[in-house]
Design a protein around this motif. Structure first.
Motif, short mmCIF file in Angstrom:
data_model
loop_
_atom_site.label_atom_id
_atom_site.label_comp_id
_atom_site.label_asym_id
_atom_site.label_seq_id
_atom_site.Cartn_x
_atom_site.Cartn_y
_atom_site.Cartn_z
N GLN A 62 0.82 -1.22 0.00
CA GLN A 62 0.00 0.00 0.00
C GLN A 62 0.85 1.27 0.00
O GLN A 62 0.36 2.34 -0.37
CB GLN A 62 -0.94 -0.01 1.20
CG GLN A 62 -1.90 -1.19 1.23
CD GLN A 62 -2.74 -1.29 -0.03
OE1 GLN A 62 -3.25 -0.28 -0.52
NE2 GLN A 62 -2.87 -2.50 -0.57
N ALA A 97 1.17 3.74 -3.09
CA ALA A 97 0.32 4.90 -3.37
C ALA A 97 1.11 6.20 -3.19
O ALA A 97 0.74 7.23 -3.75
CB ALA A 97 -0.90 4.89 -2.46
N GLU A 103 -4.44 0.11 3.84
CA GLU A 103 -5.22 -1.02 3.32
C GLU A 103 -6.64 -1.02 3.86
O GLU A 103 -7.59 -1.45 3.18
CB GLU A 103 -4.51 -2.32 3.69
CG GLU A 103 -4.97 -3.55 2.94
CD GLU A 103 -4.07 -4.73 3.25
OE1 GLU A 103 -3.67 -5.42 2.30
OE2 GLU A 103 -3.76 -4.96 4.44
N ARG A 128 -1.77 -5.13 -10.38
CA ARG A 128 -2.27 -4.78 -9.05
C ARG A 128 -1.53 -3.56 -8.50
O ARG A 128 -2.13 -2.70 -7.84
CB ARG A 128 -2.14 -5.96 -8.10
CG ARG A 128 -3.06 -7.14 -8.46
CD ARG A 128 -2.76 -8.35 -7.61
NE ARG A 128 -3.03 -8.08 -6.19
CZ ARG A 128 -2.70 -8.93 -5.21
NH1 ARG A 128 -2.10 -10.08 -5.50
NH2 ARG A 128 -2.98 -8.62 -3.96
N ILE A 137 -2.85 0.31 -7.11
CA ILE A 137 -2.47 0.97 -5.86
C ILE A 137 -1.84 2.33 -6.15
O ILE A 137 -2.16 3.33 -5.49
CB ILE A 137 -1.48 0.09 -5.07
CG1 ILE A 137 -2.13 -1.25 -4.69
CG2 ILE A 137 -1.00 0.80 -3.82
CD1 ILE A 137 -1.16 -2.28 -4.14
N GLU A 138 -0.94 2.37 -7.12
CA GLU A 138 -0.21 3.60 -7.42
C GLU A 138 -1.13 4.74 -7.85
O GLU A 138 -0.86 5.92 -7.55
CB GLU A 138 0.82 3.34 -8.51
CG GLU A 138 2.00 2.49 -8.04
CD GLU A 138 2.84 1.97 -9.18
OE1 GLU A 138 3.99 1.57 -8.95
OE2 GLU A 138 2.35 1.94 -10.34
N ARG A 166 -7.25 -0.62 -4.21
CA ARG A 166 -6.22 -0.97 -3.24
C ARG A 166 -5.35 -2.12 -3.74
O ARG A 166 -4.51 -2.64 -3.00
CB ARG A 166 -6.84 -1.36 -1.90
CG ARG A 166 -7.60 -0.25 -1.21
CD ARG A 166 -6.68 0.70 -0.47
NE ARG A 166 -7.46 1.73 0.21
CZ ARG A 166 -7.73 2.94 -0.28
NH1 ARG A 166 -7.23 3.29 -1.46
NH2 ARG A 166 -8.46 3.80 0.38
N GLY A 167 -5.59 -2.56 -4.97
CA GLY A 167 -4.81 -3.65 -5.53
C GLY A 167 -5.28 -5.03 -5.11
O GLY A 167 -4.60 -6.02 -5.38
N GLN A 168 -6.44 -5.11 -4.47
CA GLN A 168 -6.96 -6.40 -4.01
C GLN A 168 -7.76 -7.08 -5.12
O GLN A 168 -8.50 -6.43 -5.86
CB GLN A 168 -7.85 -6.21 -2.78
CG GLN A 168 -7.16 -5.51 -1.62
CD GLN A 168 -5.95 -6.28 -1.12
OE1 GLN A 168 -5.98 -7.51 -1.00
NE2 GLN A 168 -4.88 -5.55 -0.81
N THR A 187 -3.73 9.63 -5.96
CA THR A 187 -2.67 9.36 -4.98
C THR A 187 -1.50 10.33 -5.18
O THR A 187 -1.34 10.91 -6.25
CB THR A 187 -2.15 7.93 -5.16
OG1 THR A 187 -1.56 7.83 -6.47
CG2 THR A 187 -3.27 6.91 -5.04
#
Length: 508
Positions: free
Chosen positions: A159, A162, A215, A427, A431-432, A452-454, A478
């Motif tokens: 995380q 980000a 997260e 993923r 996030i980024e 969140r890349g999940q 972000t």
């Protein structure tokens, strides 16, 4: 040099290569990030024991060669699609790729050894390796695959991307590994070891806690949009075969027309993977109405090749309910030697057209990143295959998208490591940039990834089918989406010049 020191030097390089192989185990599908930290720390320990810049450079080269040799082992797979013709090239391609990338680590570490004082050499090595990775992401159009930062994707540390990106996580990995190596170097005062250990522990715990907090931050509600991801699972050796190609097209049409699960609405947008249709877009006049009919009123976004005079493009096309093309996108970040030959168009000026994309011998690059208006699903930023490994290509978009589409065909690269590593990088892009990523792959892994890349849902590798899913909501922009890798690049440059200045000052 006598035979004994020379043999010892070779052994040190081989040991470094073995440690690099251990460090590679943090990447998918093994996914043991602690092994990356251990392998890099042990390799940097050997570098810190070097007696000269040349020796340090060779050990860093060995560490990188082992690391890239295992991480990029999937590079041999395309040569076995037609093994009788190309199989013999596979080991050479992997060796020269790993050995070539390793030159960046070796050269950077040799320079760091020369410019830094022994007491701060661990810092200079970490900064130098980070700088080498930044360069790797840009030189010869860039190839940032397999960054040490990628190994943290299934941990809260991910995380932090980000704020600092996957490349920043790679920098932290090098710094932590170098810190561990410095703690192990003999001849230090106990209080120095204790201070370094405390610094490492506080950093590790602080990063973990910060990552968990990020997260657990709530995300916006899903959009009231249902997407259908179509995964035909066409083997690469049959995908373009004249006796099988349209069987896979028919499979995709059937999956598009399939009845949703009970309680699930009809899709608002249907998405097929990269080069889902084995012909040129201009030659699909009879096919597009059948695709539109199967979608029952929903637009279809699909991968196809597009021709314009003598130039050809790897493209995505959007068709409406009547089968007419509403929009298209041409891939602009092409794979050197895979999709085009560097300097091929320049050679055409001298009458050598065999490598010229503008003469139809290879793909031409599109004009750049662009958004596509899908109607009900909003504005999407399309990425085709290799483009998803470049954060800068997302930052190059004219404005922020509502979501990112990653259409790919990973069938070229087997079913062991590459599809899982490619998914991990997609993923990280989520996030980024705080944007959901919808990934549609020919053989898998097709997936819905939130901001969140999940992984919300996915279709398993090597399976034909479809996935109906809601489009996740986007998070606010972000810090990384605003600044990219610029702060990291400036930091590395300033740090290395600072170490050099300190060394010169002390020498005077």
């Amino acid at each position: 040099m006598t035979d004994r020191p020379r043999l010892a030097g070779v052994r040190a390089v081989l040991a470094s290569a073995a440690l690099g192989a251990v460090a590679s185990l943090g990447h998918a599908p093994v996914s043991w990030p602690a092994f990356t930290l251990i392998g890099l720390a042990a390799g940097i320990f050997l570098i810190l024991r070097s007696m000269s810049p040349l020796q340090a450079g060779w050990r860093a080269w060995g560490l990188a060669a082992g690391y890239f040799g295992v991480t990029l082992s999937w590079l041999v797979e395309p040569f076995f699609v037609d093994a009788a013709r190309h199989g013999w090239m596979a080991p050479f391609a992997l060796f020269f790729m790993a050995a070539g990338l390793a030159l960046l680590w070796g050269g950077a570490v040799a320079l760091a050894h020369r410019i830094s004082a022994p007491s701060l050499r661990w810092l200079s090595v970490a900064f130098a390796l980070t700088g080498a990775e930044v360069i790797r992401g840009w030189i010869f159009t860039g190839f940032p695959w397999g960054s040490p930062g990628h190994v943290w994707i299934d941990t809260p540390y991910a995380q932090l991307a980000a704020y600092i990106g996957a490349s920043g996580l790679g920098a932290l990995t090098f710094l932590m590994a170098a810190l561990l190596a410095q703690i192990a170097v003999p001849g230090q005062f106990a209080r120095v070891r204790l201070l370094l250990a405390a610094l490492g522990a506080v950093s590790a715990v602080g990063g973990f806690v910060a990552g968990q907090a990020l997260e657990n931050e709530p995300l916006p509600d899903d959009r009231d949009v249902t997407l259908r991801l179509v995964q035909p699972n066409a083997p690469q050796h049959l995908k373009w075969h004249r006796d099988h190609a349209y069987d896979f097209v028919r499979r995709q049409i059937d999956l598009t027309a399939a009845t949703p699960s009970p309680g699930q609405p009809r899709p608002d947008l249907v998405i097929w993977p990269e080069t889902a249709v084995p012909t040129l877009l201009d030659w699909t006049d009879d096919l597009r109405p059948a695709m539109a009919e199967a979608a029952q009123g929903a637009p279809v976004l699909f991968g196809v090749q597009r021709g314009d005079a003598m130039q050809y493009y790897n493209s995505l096309a959007l068709i409406g309910p009547d089968g007419a093309v509403q929009a298209s996108y041409d891939k602009h970040h092409l794979v050197p030697f895979g999709e085009y030959i560097p300097l091929g168009d320049w050679l055409d000026e001298f009458g050598i057209s065999a490598f010229a994309a503008r003469a139809g011998n290879g793909y031409s690059a599109g004009p750049g990143a662009r958004l596509m208006d899908t109607g009900v699903a909003g504005n999407v930023l399309p990425l085709i295959c290799y483009e998803a490994i470049f954060p800068r290509d997302i930052r190059a978009a004219p404005r922020r998208a509502d979501w990112i589409l990653h259409a790919t065909n990973d069938a070229w690269f087997g079913d062991y490591s590459m599809p899982f590593q490619h998914l991990a990088q997609a993923r990280f892009r989520a996030i980024e940039f705080g944007l959901p990523v919808i990934r549609v792959a020919n053989t898998g892994i097709s997936a819905v990834i939130d901001a969140r890349g999940q992984l919300r849902d996915a279709l398993a590798l090597g399976r034909a089918g479809f996935l109906d899913a809601s489009l996740p909501g986007a998070a606010p922009p972000t810090p990384y989406s605003r600044h990219g890798d610029l702060p990291l690049t400036v930091l590395i440059t300033v740090a290395l010049f600072g170490l050099l200045a300190r060394r010169v000052t002390k020498a005077r």
